[in-house]
Design a protein around this motif. Structure first.
Motif, PDB file in Angstrom:
ATOM      1  N   ILE A  58      38.367 129.616  21.143  1.00 33.39           N
ATOM      2  CA  ILE A  58      39.755 129.758  20.685  1.00 33.39           C
ATOM      3  C   ILE A  58      40.340 128.397  20.329  1.00 33.39           C
ATOM      4  CG2 ILE A  58      42.082 130.475  21.354  1.00 33.39           C
ATOM      5  CD1 ILE A  58      40.763 132.575  23.174  1.00 33.39           C
ATOM      6  N   PHE A  59      40.097 127.397  21.194  1.00 29.98           N
ATOM      7  CA  PHE A  59      40.580 126.048  20.905  1.00 29.98           C
ATOM      8  C   PHE A  59      39.997 125.526  19.598  1.00 29.98           C
ATOM      9  CE2 PHE A  59      41.034 125.118  25.747  1.00 29.98           C
ATOM     10  CZ  PHE A  59      42.168 125.907  25.792  1.00 29.98           C
ATOM     11  N   SER A  60      38.722 125.817  19.361  1.00 31.28           N
ATOM     12  CA  SER A  60      38.072 125.364  18.133  1.00 31.28           C
ATOM     13  C   SER A  60      38.702 126.000  16.902  1.00 31.28           C
ATOM     14  CB  SER A  60      36.580 125.694  18.185  1.00 31.28           C
ATOM     15  OG  SER A  60      35.956 125.371  16.966  1.00 31.28           O
ATOM     16  N   VAL A  61      38.994 127.290  16.984  1.00 26.44           N
ATOM     17  CA  VAL A  61      39.624 127.981  15.853  1.00 26.44           C
ATOM     18  C   VAL A  61      41.004 127.391  15.581  1.00 26.44           C
ATOM     19  CG1 VAL A  61      40.576 130.177  15.071  1.00 26.44           C
ATOM     20  CG2 VAL A  61      38.319 130.111  16.143  1.00 26.44           C
ATOM     21  N   ILE A  62      41.777 127.122  16.648  1.00 28.84           N
ATOM     22  CA  ILE A  62      43.086 126.489  16.486  1.00 28.84           C
ATOM     23  C   ILE A  62      42.930 125.132  15.808  1.00 28.84           C
ATOM     24  CG2 ILE A  62      45.029 125.451  17.736  1.00 28.84           C
ATOM     25  CD1 ILE A  62      44.657 127.642  19.865  1.00 28.84           C
ATOM     26  N   SER A  63      41.933 124.371  16.249  1.00 29.82           N
ATOM     27  CA  SER A  63      41.668 123.056  15.665  1.00 29.82           C
ATOM     28  C   SER A  63      41.342 123.165  14.177  1.00 29.82           C
ATOM     29  CB  SER A  63      40.504 122.398  16.415  1.00 29.82           C
ATOM     30  OG  SER A  63      40.038 121.262  15.723  1.00 29.82           O
ATOM     31  N   GLN A  64      40.507 124.114  13.819  1.00 29.14           N
ATOM     32  CA  GLN A  64      40.105 124.260  12.418  1.00 29.14           C
ATOM     33  C   GLN A  64      41.257 124.743  11.546  1.00 29.14           C
ATOM     34  OE1 GLN A  64      35.979 125.588  11.608  1.00 29.14           O
ATOM     35  NE2 GLN A  64      35.832 125.959  13.803  1.00 29.14           N
ATOM     36  N   MET A  65      42.094 125.619  12.092  1.00 30.26           N
ATOM     37  CA  MET A  65      43.283 126.046  11.348  1.00 30.26           C
ATOM     38  C   MET A  65      44.200 124.853  11.082  1.00 30.26           C
ATOM     39  SD  MET A  65      44.122 129.622  13.342  1.00 30.26           S
ATOM     40  CE  MET A  65      45.749 129.790  12.591  1.00 30.26           C
ATOM     41  N   GLY A  66      44.374 124.012  12.115  1.00 28.50           N
ATOM     42  CA  GLY A  66      45.202 122.822  11.950  1.00 28.50           C
ATOM     43  C   GLY A  66      44.624 121.852  10.942  1.00 28.50           C
ATOM     44  N   PHE A  67      43.308 121.726  10.926  1.00 28.49           N
ATOM     45  CA  PHE A  67      42.660 120.790  10.019  1.00 28.49           C
ATOM     46  C   PHE A  67      42.849 121.198   8.565  1.00 28.49           C
ATOM     47  CE2 PHE A  67      38.687 119.303   7.856  1.00 28.49           C
ATOM     48  CZ  PHE A  67      38.996 117.953   7.863  1.00 28.49           C
ATOM     49  N   PHE A  68      42.582 122.460   8.267  1.00 27.55           N
ATOM     50  CA  PHE A  68      42.719 122.904   6.880  1.00 27.55           C
ATOM     51  C   PHE A  68      44.183 122.989   6.461  1.00 27.55           C
ATOM     52  CE2 PHE A  68      38.332 124.223   7.732  1.00 27.55           C
ATOM     53  CZ  PHE A  68      37.709 123.688   6.605  1.00 27.55           C
ATOM     54  N   ALA A  69      45.078 123.231   7.422  1.00 18.89           N
ATOM     55  CA  ALA A  69      46.516 123.176   7.117  1.00 18.89           C
ATOM     56  C   ALA A  69      46.906 121.740   6.763  1.00 18.89           C
ATOM     57  CB  ALA A  69      47.332 123.675   8.305  1.00 18.89           C
ATOM     58  N   TYR A  70      46.357 120.773   7.511  1.00 28.07           N
ATOM     59  CA  TYR A  70      46.681 119.377   7.208  1.00 28.07           C
ATOM     60  C   TYR A  70      46.156 118.954   5.845  1.00 28.07           C
ATOM     61  CZ  TYR A  70      46.721 114.380   6.984  1.00 28.07           C
ATOM     62  OH  TYR A  70      46.929 113.106   6.545  1.00 28.07           O
ATOM     63  N   LEU A  71      44.972 119.407   5.474  1.00 26.21           N
ATOM     64  CA  LEU A  71      44.450 119.062   4.149  1.00 26.21           C
ATOM     65  C   LEU A  71      45.405 119.508   3.051  1.00 26.21           C
ATOM     66  CD1 LEU A  71      40.638 119.935   4.519  1.00 26.21           C
ATOM     67  CD2 LEU A  71      41.721 117.682   4.636  1.00 26.21           C
ATOM     68  N   THR A  72      46.021 120.681   3.257  1.00 25.94           N
ATOM     69  CA  THR A  72      47.001 121.175   2.294  1.00 25.94           C
ATOM     70  C   THR A  72      48.273 120.342   2.333  1.00 25.94           C
ATOM     71  OG1 THR A  72      46.137 123.425   2.574  1.00 25.94           O
ATOM     72  CG2 THR A  72      48.325 123.206   1.568  1.00 25.94           C
ATOM     73  N   VAL A  73      48.759 120.059   3.553  1.00 30.09           N
ATOM     74  CA  VAL A  73      49.979 119.260   3.717  1.00 30.09           C
ATOM     75  C   VAL A  73      49.786 117.868   3.127  1.00 30.09           C
ATOM     76  CG1 VAL A  73      51.462 118.124   5.429  1.00 30.09           C
ATOM     77  CG2 VAL A  73      50.814 120.516   5.731  1.00 30.09           C
ATOM     78  N   HIS A  74      48.593 117.307   3.306  1.00 24.68           N
ATOM     79  CA  HIS A  74      48.308 115.971   2.780  1.00 24.68           C
ATOM     80  C   HIS A  74      48.435 115.949   1.258  1.00 24.68           C
ATOM     81  CE1 HIS A  74      46.631 111.972   2.710  1.00 24.68           C
ATOM     82  NE2 HIS A  74      45.658 112.350   1.899  1.00 24.68           N
ATOM     83  N   ARG A  75      47.933 116.988   0.609  1.00 25.39           N
ATOM     84  CA  ARG A  75      48.047 117.060  -0.853  1.00 25.39           C
ATOM     85  C   ARG A  75      49.504 117.208  -1.277  1.00 25.39           C
ATOM     86  NH1 ARG A  75      44.503 114.346  -3.230  1.00 25.39           N
ATOM     87  NH2 ARG A  75      42.510 114.572  -2.137  1.00 25.39           N
ATOM     88  N   PHE A  76      50.251 118.037  -0.564  1.00 22.22           N
ATOM     89  CA  PHE A  76      51.681 118.188  -0.865  1.00 22.22           C
ATOM     90  C   PHE A  76      52.410 116.861  -0.651  1.00 22.22           C
ATOM     91  CE2 PHE A  76      51.267 122.904  -0.343  1.00 22.22           C
ATOM     92  CZ  PHE A  76      51.844 123.249  -1.560  1.00 22.22           C
ATOM     93  N   GLY A  77      52.062 116.164   0.432  1.00 18.98           N
ATOM     94  CA  GLY A  77      52.711 114.888   0.719  1.00 18.98           C
ATOM     95  C   GLY A  77      52.477 113.869  -0.377  1.00 18.98           C
TER      96      GLY A  77
END
Length: 201
Positions: A58-77
């Protein structure tokens, strides 16, 4: 990234999350669990390990969701601030804000009467130190522009992913969740280029 490499990346991170949580879980409760090892209670040990491994997934899935969300946020930023310099400055401000919150607001909400602030500072410094180390290796393996985004991910995004344990504020749960998420996040950050560039076998 090819679908096959993405599946390998996903499963590798799941395994890391599960194993790390298993190790940390036994380490945090060693005073209780060492009796099971001395008595060689295999079934009880395996049942606890299985539970910890499942929590780690579960922790790993949360981590991976956060990672791919950040990749999107980074592009928006990058699009919003129109330059890597301005976006990096914004990320530094957010890093400082989050570290301040980890000390000040956690102390305000959870500190008992006459409890000092030092333990809250130590946790924030630990998160900062891990962020600096991982960001250094990311910069070494890619380029100097990767340092601030890597720090942002390892500090700000990790803290957001850690929020369920922060709300509970039980010491064992805090570290049981934090360390596996940090390991998973570091793995994703450092290993993604290798999976992205991997040739299909």
């Amino acid at each position: 990234m090819k679908s096959r490499n993405w599946v390998r990346f996903f499963l590798s991170n799941l395994l890391i999350g599960g194993l790390t949580t298993g190790v940390i879980g036994f380490a945090l409760k060693w005073s209780e669990y060492k009796v099971l090892f001395s008595e060689f209670d295999i079934m009880e040990i395996l049942s606890i390990l299985f539970w910890l491994f499942g929590v780690g997934l579960i922790f790993s899935v949360i981590s991976q969701m956060g990672f791919f969300a950040y990749l999107t946020v980074h592009r928006f930023g990058l699009g919003i601030f129109r330059s890597i310099t301005n976006w990096n400055l914004a990320q530094i401000v957010l890093i400082v804000f989050v570290l301040f919150d980890l000390v000040y607001f956690r102390h305000q909400f959870f500190a008992s009467e006459n409890e000092g602030i030092s333990s809250y500072v130590i946790v924030a410094l630990y998160i900062l130190l891990v962020g600096l180390v991982v960001a250094y290796f990311k910069r070494t393996s890619t380029n100097k522009e990767a340092f601030i985004p890597a720090m942002f991910f390892m500090i700000v995004v990790t803290t957001i992913e850690w929020f369920p344990a922060l709300r509970v504020n039980e010491e064992d749960w805090l570290f049981l969740m934090l360390i596996p998420i940090q390991v998973c996040n570091a793995f994703q950050l450092l290993m993604l280029p290798k999976f992205t560039n991997a040739k299909k076998s």
